[in-house]
Write a protein that holds these residues in place. Structure first.
Motif, PDB file in Angstrom:
ATOM      1  N   ASN A  60       0.831  -1.209   0.000  1.00 22.13           N
ATOM      2  CA  ASN A  60       0.000   0.000   0.000  1.00 22.13           C
ATOM      3  C   ASN A  60       0.862   1.255   0.000  1.00 22.13           C
ATOM      4  O   ASN A  60       0.581   2.212  -0.728  1.00 22.13           O
ATOM      5  N   VAL A  61       1.896   1.255   0.815  1.00 20.46           N
ATOM      6  CA  VAL A  61       2.780   2.421   0.891  1.00 20.46           C
ATOM      7  C   VAL A  61       3.497   2.630  -0.440  1.00 20.46           C
ATOM      8  O   VAL A  61       3.608   3.765  -0.923  1.00 20.46           O
ATOM      9  N   ILE A  62       3.963   1.557  -1.056  1.00 25.51           N
ATOM     10  CA  ILE A  62       4.634   1.674  -2.358  1.00 25.51           C
ATOM     11  C   ILE A  62       3.677   2.249  -3.390  1.00 25.51           C
ATOM     12  O   ILE A  62       4.039   3.154  -4.156  1.00 25.51           O
ATOM     13  N   GLU A  63       2.431   1.753  -3.421  1.00 22.41           N
ATOM     14  CA  GLU A  63       1.467   2.303  -4.379  1.00 22.41           C
ATOM     15  C   GLU A  63       1.191   3.772  -4.099  1.00 22.41           C
ATOM     16  O   GLU A  63       1.144   4.582  -5.033  1.00 22.41           O
ATOM     17  N   TRP A  64       1.017   4.130  -2.846  1.00 32.22           N
ATOM     18  CA  TRP A  64       0.755   5.524  -2.488  1.00 32.22           C
ATOM     19  C   TRP A  64       1.923   6.422  -2.912  1.00 32.22           C
ATOM     20  O   TRP A  64       1.732   7.456  -3.540  1.00 32.22           O
ATOM     21  N   GLU A  65       3.129   6.023  -2.572  1.00 29.25           N
ATOM     22  CA  GLU A  65       4.302   6.840  -2.901  1.00 29.25           C
ATOM     23  C   GLU A  65       4.528   6.909  -4.411  1.00 29.25           C
ATOM     24  O   GLU A  65       4.906   7.958  -4.936  1.00 29.25           O
ATOM     25  N   ALA A  80      -5.625   5.837  -9.706  1.00 26.78           N
ATOM     26  CA  ALA A  80      -5.253   6.856  -8.714  1.00 26.78           C
ATOM     27  C   ALA A  80      -5.468   6.365  -7.287  1.00 26.78           C
ATOM     28  O   ALA A  80      -6.475   5.724  -6.990  1.00 26.78           O
ATOM     29  N   CYS A  81      -4.532   6.690  -6.428  1.00 24.80           N
ATOM     30  CA  CYS A  81      -4.697   6.488  -4.986  1.00 24.80           C
ATOM     31  C   CYS A  81      -5.384   7.730  -4.430  1.00 24.80           C
ATOM     32  O   CYS A  81      -4.983   8.855  -4.733  1.00 24.80           O
ATOM     33  N   ARG A  82      -6.397   7.538  -3.618  1.00 21.84           N
ATOM     34  CA  ARG A  82      -7.144   8.672  -3.069  1.00 21.84           C
ATOM     35  C   ARG A  82      -6.747   8.983  -1.627  1.00 21.84           C
ATOM     36  O   ARG A  82      -6.584  10.133  -1.269  1.00 21.84           O
ATOM     37  N   TRP A  83      -6.639   7.963  -0.778  1.00 20.75           N
ATOM     38  CA  TRP A  83      -6.290   8.155   0.633  1.00 20.75           C
ATOM     39  C   TRP A  83      -5.509   6.954   1.124  1.00 20.75           C
ATOM     40  O   TRP A  83      -5.645   5.854   0.600  1.00 20.75           O
ATOM     41  N   ILE A  84      -4.722   7.185   2.175  1.00 17.07           N
ATOM     42  CA  ILE A  84      -4.014   6.089   2.840  1.00 17.07           C
ATOM     43  C   ILE A  84      -4.077   6.340   4.349  1.00 17.07           C
ATOM     44  O   ILE A  84      -4.055   7.491   4.802  1.00 17.07           O
ATOM     45  N   SER A  85      -4.178   5.270   5.111  1.00 15.59           N
ATOM     46  CA  SER A  85      -4.195   5.392   6.575  1.00 15.59           C
ATOM     47  C   SER A  85      -2.801   5.788   7.060  1.00 15.59           C
ATOM     48  O   SER A  85      -1.810   5.589   6.347  1.00 15.59           O
ATOM     49  N   PRO A  86      -2.708   6.324   8.266  1.00 18.83           N
ATOM     50  CA  PRO A  86      -1.409   6.789   8.770  1.00 18.83           C
ATOM     51  C   PRO A  86      -0.297   5.736   8.754  1.00 18.83           C
ATOM     52  O   PRO A  86       0.853   6.064   8.497  1.00 18.83           O
ATOM     53  N   ASN A  87      -0.620   4.481   9.005  1.00 18.07           N
ATOM     54  CA  ASN A  87       0.430   3.455   9.001  1.00 18.07           C
ATOM     55  C   ASN A  87       0.481   2.672   7.690  1.00 18.07           C
ATOM     56  O   ASN A  87       1.268   1.743   7.560  1.00 18.07           O
TER      57      ASN A  87
END
Length: 154
Positions: free
Chosen positions: A50-55, A71-78
């Motif tokens: 998830n972090v890789i996709e977000w970044e 497109a990624c819209r939101w990600i949780s803090p962790n």
């Protein structure tokens, strides 16, 4: 924030609807509140898909290369929960023969179709990658170079 597991379950059930996919590290759900999105839940520590996709999205979103990504819209803090634009499954004739050299996992279910919208140009639906937690952008950079897509099914 509530520490009550039943409240956490209610929030999850409010946001997520049907499980539509899963892989080595994540489960993908449709969303009741955001029908044009999916919710990707990564429960295993250390994968960081998830972090890789977000970044990755943060780096390509304002470039011409965004055309190849959902497109990624939101990600949780962790990073355990990612909300991404929802695609539709491509018809067999909609799979292209060449893709950018930074995309690498040509499993058919990793790709989907998007319709043009306010931030997307063109008149026809187009193929995008919606599972790009593994890619070659670190190795190849944002390149215009294309490579033959060798599609496979799981």
């Amino acid at each position: 924030m509530s520490t009550t597991p039943s409240i956490h379950r209610e929030v999850f059930d409010l946001i997520c609807d049907d499980r539509i996919g899963y892989g080595m590290s994540r489960t993908v759900w449709t969303s009741k509140l955001l029908p044009d999105c999916v919710v990707k839940v990564e429960e295993d520590a250390g994968k960081f898909q998830n972090v890789i996709e977000w970044e990755t999205w943060q780096r390509v979103k304002d470039t011409a290369y965004s055309r190849w990504f959902a497109a990624c819209r939101w990600i949780s803090p962790n990073g355990s929960v990612l909300i991404m634009e929802r695609t539709r499954p491509p018809a067999p004739k909609e799979f292209v023969t060449h893709l950018p050299a930074f995309l690498c996992d040509f499993k058919r279910t990793n790709y989907g179709m998007l319709s043009p919208g306010p931030k997307r140009t063109g008149r026809k639906d187009f193929l995008v990658c919606h599972d790009y937690g593994t890619h070659l952008m670190f190795e190849n950079g944002m390149t215009k170079r294309m490579r033959k897509a060798e599609w496979w099914d799981s």
